[in-house]
Enzyme design. Structure first.
Site, short mmCIF file in Angstrom:
data_model
loop_
_atom_site.label_atom_id
_atom_site.label_comp_id
_atom_site.label_asym_id
_atom_site.label_seq_id
_atom_site.Cartn_x
_atom_site.Cartn_y
_atom_site.Cartn_z
N LYS A 36 0.84 -1.20 0.00
CA LYS A 36 0.00 0.00 0.00
C LYS A 36 0.88 1.25 0.00
CE LYS A 36 -3.83 -1.92 2.77
NZ LYS A 36 -4.98 -1.75 1.88
N ASP A 84 -2.89 -7.59 -1.61
CA ASP A 84 -3.61 -6.71 -0.68
C ASP A 84 -5.05 -7.19 -0.47
OD1 ASP A 84 -3.95 -4.65 1.02
OD2 ASP A 84 -4.04 -3.06 -0.51
N GLU A 89 -6.06 -9.73 1.00
CA GLU A 89 -5.70 -10.86 1.87
C GLU A 89 -6.85 -11.30 2.77
OE1 GLU A 89 -5.28 -7.82 2.65
OE2 GLU A 89 -5.96 -7.75 4.72
N ARG A 102 -10.07 -11.75 2.30
CA ARG A 102 -10.97 -12.77 1.77
C ARG A 102 -10.31 -14.15 1.77
NH1 ARG A 102 -11.77 -9.45 -3.54
NH2 ARG A 102 -11.56 -7.85 -1.95
N1 BES Z 1 -7.74 -3.94 4.75
C1 BES Z 1 -8.03 -3.53 3.44
C2 BES Z 1 -9.34 -2.77 3.31
C3 BES Z 1 -9.45 -1.46 4.04
C4 BES Z 1 -9.17 -0.28 3.39
C5 BES Z 1 -9.88 -1.42 5.34
C6 BES Z 1 -9.31 0.92 4.05
C7 BES Z 1 -10.02 -0.22 6.02
C8 BES Z 1 -9.73 0.95 5.37
C9 BES Z 1 -8.12 -4.74 2.51
O1 BES Z 1 -7.32 -5.82 2.85
C10 BES Z 1 -7.69 -4.28 1.16
O2 BES Z 1 -6.60 -3.83 1.04
N2 BES Z 1 -8.56 -4.42 0.19
C11 BES Z 1 -8.27 -4.02 -1.15
C12 BES Z 1 -8.95 -5.00 -2.07
C13 BES Z 1 -8.53 -4.86 -3.50
C14 BES Z 1 -7.10 -5.25 -3.68
C15 BES Z 1 -9.45 -5.70 -4.35
C16 BES Z 1 -8.81 -2.61 -1.37
O3 BES Z 1 -9.85 -2.27 -0.85
O4 BES Z 1 -8.15 -1.85 -2.06
ZN ZN Z 2 -6.92 -5.97 4.92
ZN ZN Z 3 -5.33 -5.64 2.12
#
Ligand code: BES
Ligand code: ZN
Ligand code: ZN
Length: 500
Positions: free
Chosen positions: A281, A351, A353, A355
């Site tokens: 990230k 990212d 992860e 799911r």
């Molecule tokens: N933990 C994050 C989601 C998140 C984002 C939680 C902001 C709280 C605040 C999750 O693991 C993630 O990174 N999801 C990705 C999914 C994508 C790669 C399909 C996302 O939301 O960008």
């Molecule tokens: Zn996450």
């Molecule tokens: Zn993530």
């Protein structure tokens, strides 16, 4: 803070702060506020006329009583407009009042039950919301060695005062519910606000085990060796890049009546820090990813509170706890991994992860006999884009079950909004090299795609998915919720389970 209920008249009880209320559209005070106005020789009405006291939501006015009554001070708290009055308005008023108590260092606070006289709710619910608002509103994360202007003041006693003996029974019941629900939310908040170097997978596991023991919940913790042996390959793969190794936390509460075949499976995402892994990230707000275990924290607290409520259901909780870190040993985009279900997964972004670990956790919960599933996860940033921090995204494969959880959220005041799981979305996850791919590159409909992915592992078991990415943590205070972790959706799921 001790919560008590006492049979007394508010104008006779000695305390540091007495809480009464006022509606925004009230021309004259009524109920307890009128009684206090009378013993203060019409001071409240006078201040209302002068425009100093208002019943606007969150407005508070502090009055010194100069020994006219045993209470040292009175706070008049606004309830907002009568038309808009609901259980969240009660929580907000209680929260505003307890914050005044902290400011003026009132050790003993007495309050009436907000909203009891309106006839809009039963007294049990009004008392419960008053206590929930008080506990949640007075919560403050203490931090670790934080420099403070002055020590954090803690209110010692919060006493609900009622004169009517009959009403006392319901108020006692509501206050007990409010205390269990409120404390569960506050404890979850504490876990979420704490940094990831403290709340590691190991910490969460020990926390769950120690607290489960105290209330008679069974708890098993599995480590990397067990997890490999048991075949939770997706969880193991997410943890591969971390020094802090993964744990699988399994909790059980068997409160169901004899012959009750239903087993509710609760699954909580316990990523104690989500760096994104190899799909790293950006650094902006990356610290907030310490909150990526909010679903796991919620599920642990729900189990503890369910035992305290003696919920008459069989419940099994599965919390996969891990970090998501980049390393030479990490999972990589393009990798194809297995899972406990036997289904293979092509990793598009490391990212995504949450799911992966949820896929294994729902499969495991089903193996343990769960007949209905609720998973809670900070799953997608897209959910925050869609619904902001005001509502969690809710999805499911069984509309009746979805409706029941929505109804529970209406009572808890933790807003949810249903998103569709149309079949068409399934096409987004078709992989050229595996049974399914973990996500898409476009990010289109990402909260729904997250839901669709989990559904593939849930299969036909009735299931509800709650995406709390936007609601688990507030950057700015709102109504009765201070900035920081919110404890969402602890009270909603508890409401669903207990139906109180
Ligand atoms: N933990 C994050 C989601 C998140 C984002 C939680 C902001 C709280 C605040 C999750 O693991 C993630 O990174 N999801 C990705 C999914 C994508 C790669 C399909 C996302 O939301 O960008
Ligand atoms: Zn996450
Ligand atoms: Zn993530």
């Amino acid at each position: 803070m001790r919560i008590k209920v006492e049979r007394k008249s508010i104008t006779d009880i000695p305390c540091d702060l007495l809480v009464v209320n006022l509606f925004e559209d009230a021309e004259i005070p009524s109920g307890s506020c009128a009684a206090v106005n009378k013993v203060l020789d019409g001071l409240i009405v006078k201040l209302m006329k002068e425009g100093e006291i208002s019943g606007k939501s969150e407005r508070v006015t502090l009055i010194h009583t100069h020994d006219k009554i045993p209470a040292k001070r009175v706070v008049v708290v606004g309830l907002g407009k009568t038309k808009k009055f609901d259980m969240n308005a009660i929580r907000t008023a209680a929260s505003a009042a307890i914050q005044v108590a902290k400011k003026v260092k009132a050790a003993k606070v007495c309050s009436i039950v907000h909203g009891a006289g309106t006839g809009k709710f039963n007294i049990i619910d009004a008392a419960r919301a008053t206590v929930e608002g008080t506990l949640i509103g007075s919560y403050e994360y203490e931090g670790i060695g934080r420099e403070k202007d002055e020590p954090v003041f803690k209110v010692k006693e919060f006493i609900i005062v009622e004169r009517d003996k009959i009403k006392m029974i319901d108020i006692r019941q509501g206050a007990t519910y409010g205390e269990i629900f409120g404390r569960a939310a506050v404890r979850a908040k504490d876990l979420v606000n704490a940094p990831s170097n403290v709340v590691t997978p190991n910490y969460l596991a020990n926390y769950a085990r120690d607290n489960a023991r105290k209330v008679g919940v069974k708890c098993d913790v599995f480590d990397i060796t067990d997890i490999k042996k048991m075949g939770l390959e997706a969880l193991w793969n997410v943890a591969r890049g971390s020094e802090e190794r993964e744990k699988l936390i399994v909790m059980r509460w068997n409160g169901g009546k004899r012959g009750d075949k239903e087993v509710i499976g609760l699954i909580g995402k316990g990523v104690t820090f989500d760096s994104g892994g190899i799909s790293l990230k950006g650094s902006k707000n990356l610290w907030e990813m310490k909150t990526d275990m909010a679903g796991g924290a919620a599920v642990i607290e729900i189990m503890i509170a369910a035992a305290r409520l003696k919920v008459k259901r069989n419940i099994v909780a599965v919390v996969p706890a891990t970090e998501n870190m980049p390393d030479g040993a990490s999972l990589k985009p393009g990798d194809v991994i297995g899972s406990l279900s036997g289904k293979t997964i092509e990793i598009i972004s490391t990212d995504a992860e949450g799911r992966l670990i949820l896929a294994d956790a729902v499969t495991y919960a089903k193996k343990l006999g769960a007949t209905k599933l609720i998973d809670v996860a900070t799953l997608t940033g897209g959910c925050t884009v869609a619904l902001g921090d005001a509502a969690s995204g809710l999805m499911g494969n069984d509309q009746k079950f979805v409706d029941e959880v929505v109804a529970a959220s209406q009572k808890s005041g933790e807003k949810v909004w249903q998103l569709p799981l149309f079949e068409e979305y399934g096409e987004y996850l078709k992989s050229d090299v595996a049974y399914i791919q973990s996500c898409t590159e476009t990010g289109m409909a990402s909260p729904i795609i997250g839901g669709i992915f989990i559904e593939k592992f849930v299969e036909d078991t009735p299931w509800v998915h709650i995406d709390i990415a936007g609601t688990a943590f507030l950057r700015k205070k709102r109504t009765y919720l201070p900035r920081g972790a919110t404890g969402v959706p602890v009270r909603t799921v508890l409401e669903y389970l207990s139906g109180v």
